[in-house]
Write a protein that holds these residues in place. Structure first.
Motif, PDB file in Angstrom:
ATOM      1  N   THR A 111      26.628 -19.740 -41.626  1.00 49.54           N
ATOM      2  CA  THR A 111      25.516 -20.064 -40.743  1.00 49.54           C
ATOM      3  C   THR A 111      24.273 -19.334 -41.252  1.00 49.54           C
ATOM      4  O   THR A 111      24.374 -18.232 -41.805  1.00 49.54           O
ATOM      5  CB  THR A 111      25.789 -19.644 -39.293  1.00 49.54           C
ATOM      6  OG1 THR A 111      26.056 -18.238 -39.255  1.00 49.54           O
ATOM      7  CG2 THR A 111      26.972 -20.398 -38.722  1.00 49.54           C
ATOM      8  N   TRP A 171      25.493 -14.291 -35.603  1.00 41.67           N
ATOM      9  CA  TRP A 171      25.450 -13.456 -34.401  1.00 41.67           C
ATOM     10  C   TRP A 171      24.992 -12.029 -34.713  1.00 41.67           C
ATOM     11  O   TRP A 171      24.478 -11.335 -33.841  1.00 41.67           O
ATOM     12  CB  TRP A 171      26.822 -13.392 -33.732  1.00 41.67           C
ATOM     13  CG  TRP A 171      27.305 -14.669 -33.131  1.00 41.67           C
ATOM     14  CD1 TRP A 171      28.451 -15.332 -33.426  1.00 41.67           C
ATOM     15  CD2 TRP A 171      26.675 -15.439 -32.095  1.00 41.67           C
ATOM     16  NE1 TRP A 171      28.580 -16.473 -32.671  1.00 41.67           N
ATOM     17  CE2 TRP A 171      27.506 -16.554 -31.838  1.00 41.67           C
ATOM     18  CE3 TRP A 171      25.489 -15.300 -31.372  1.00 41.67           C
ATOM     19  CZ2 TRP A 171      27.174 -17.519 -30.887  1.00 41.67           C
ATOM     20  CZ3 TRP A 171      25.157 -16.257 -30.426  1.00 41.67           C
ATOM     21  CH2 TRP A 171      25.999 -17.350 -30.191  1.00 41.67           C
ATOM     22  N   THR A 215      23.100 -22.113 -36.808  1.00 46.77           N
ATOM     23  CA  THR A 215      23.639 -21.049 -35.950  1.00 46.77           C
ATOM     24  C   THR A 215      25.129 -21.303 -35.713  1.00 46.77           C
ATOM     25  O   THR A 215      25.629 -22.406 -35.986  1.00 46.77           O
ATOM     26  CB  THR A 215      22.920 -21.029 -34.581  1.00 46.77           C
ATOM     27  OG1 THR A 215      23.323 -22.174 -33.819  1.00 46.77           O
ATOM     28  CG2 THR A 215      21.406 -21.029 -34.747  1.00 46.77           C
ATOM     29  N   ASP A 236      26.561 -22.033 -33.146  1.00 46.87           N
ATOM     30  CA  ASP A 236      26.750 -23.128 -32.195  1.00 46.87           C
ATOM     31  C   ASP A 236      26.677 -24.499 -32.859  1.00 46.87           C
ATOM     32  O   ASP A 236      26.917 -25.513 -32.221  1.00 46.87           O
ATOM     33  CB  ASP A 236      25.682 -23.054 -31.088  1.00 46.87           C
ATOM     34  CG  ASP A 236      25.962 -21.913 -30.114  1.00 46.87           C
ATOM     35  OD1 ASP A 236      27.145 -21.558 -29.950  1.00 46.87           O
ATOM     36  OD2 ASP A 236      24.996 -21.359 -29.556  1.00 46.87           O
ATOM     37  N   GLY A 281      30.782 -29.370 -34.193  1.00 51.00           N
ATOM     38  CA  GLY A 281      30.161 -28.488 -33.212  1.00 51.00           C
ATOM     39  C   GLY A 281      30.658 -27.066 -33.300  1.00 51.00           C
ATOM     40  O   GLY A 281      31.279 -26.652 -34.283  1.00 51.00           O
ATOM     41  N   ALA A 282      30.398 -26.293 -32.247  1.00 47.66           N
ATOM     42  CA  ALA A 282      30.778 -24.885 -32.227  1.00 47.66           C
ATOM     43  C   ALA A 282      32.283 -24.702 -32.341  1.00 47.66           C
ATOM     44  O   ALA A 282      32.769 -23.721 -32.921  1.00 47.66           O
ATOM     45  CB  ALA A 282      30.260 -24.236 -30.944  1.00 47.66           C
ATOM     46  N   ASP A 283      33.066 -25.645 -31.793  1.00 46.88           N
ATOM     47  CA  ASP A 283      34.522 -25.552 -31.886  1.00 46.88           C
ATOM     48  C   ASP A 283      35.029 -25.950 -33.272  1.00 46.88           C
ATOM     49  O   ASP A 283      36.207 -25.793 -33.585  1.00 46.88           O
ATOM     50  CB  ASP A 283      35.194 -26.431 -30.826  1.00 46.88           C
ATOM     51  CG  ASP A 283      34.795 -27.904 -30.959  1.00 46.88           C
ATOM     52  OD1 ASP A 283      33.813 -28.184 -31.688  1.00 46.88           O
ATOM     53  OD2 ASP A 283      35.442 -28.754 -30.329  1.00 46.88           O
TER      54      ASP A 283
END
Length: 224
Positions: free
Chosen positions: A47, A51, A142, A144, A192-194
């Protein structure tokens, strides 16, 4: 008047040389020796803004755990589909060179690391092309998402007199130094995020293959 005539003759001569050069190129007059591409051992799922930026050390641990999980899913999808990254990229690169009017001549080379060869093997042709696929997989701005297919390559082209014809990095769908520009590539499938790369491995691998194809044509376009 004599000077003018000589100038006109010179213009026609230069134009004729340029036309002959284009005709020879279109007829496949140039031979590009292509070393066996070096490829990163595993897929990646990075990404741009992890984070760790807003959350420091704690975020860094979360980033590592999540990225390892995403990359494990990608590796599983690639294994299920029996997808051969090196072979597919080499095929795309050959097609890209031929589309430009060049003849691709494969030069077998033992590759142990994802790096340019310090000493290329003997070769014949007008240009030697050494390409390293440093990264491939899915990337996102990101954690997400959205994650889209991407690929990055390090490129070096040598003329038969040993001088460098082209050198640099080419990136598809991600910024990579030294240049912050990149080549737009496939946007599907979007994860996606998953992540869920293993849910539809065929589509997941198809996205990687499309990114490698875009990368190959972008590399070919860099060759003078």
């Amino acid at each position: 008047m004599v000077v003018y005539r000589r100038f006109v003759l010179l213009v026609f001569a230069v134009s004729g040389c340029a036309e002959r050069g284009r005709s020879e190129r279109a007829a496949g007059g140039r031979t590009v020796a292509v070393l066996t591409p070096a490829v990163a051992r595993d897929p990646s799922a990075p990404t741009t803004l992890p984070w760790s930026l807003p959350f420091g050390t704690i975020g860094r641990f979360v980033d590592v755990a999540q990225q390892l999980g995403r990359e494990r899913m990608l590796a599983e999808a690639i294994a299920v589909q029996r997808f051969r990254v090196r072979e597919r990229f080499a095929a795309h690169l050959g097609a890209a060179l031929e589309a430009r009017g060049d003849r691709a001549l494969i030069v077998p080379a033992a590759r142990f690391d994802a790096d340019l060869l310090p000493r290329p093997p003997p070769w014949r042709g007008d240009l030697l092309l050494d390409v390293v696929v440093e990264e491939f997989g899915y990337a996102a701005p990101t954690p997400d998402g959205p994650f889209v297919p991407y690929a990055v390559a390090l490129v070096r082209g040598l003329r038969n007199d040993g001088t460098v014809a082209v050198a640099g990095r080419v990136a598809v769908n991600v910024p990579r130094p030294p240049s912050l520009s990149w080549v737009p590539g496939p946007q599907e499938p979007t994860l996606g995020a998953d992540f869920g790369a293993h849910v539809d491995p065929e589509a997941t691998v198809g996205g990687i293959d499309a990114a490698l194809r875009t990368l190959a044509f972008a590399v070919a376009a860099r060759i003078p």
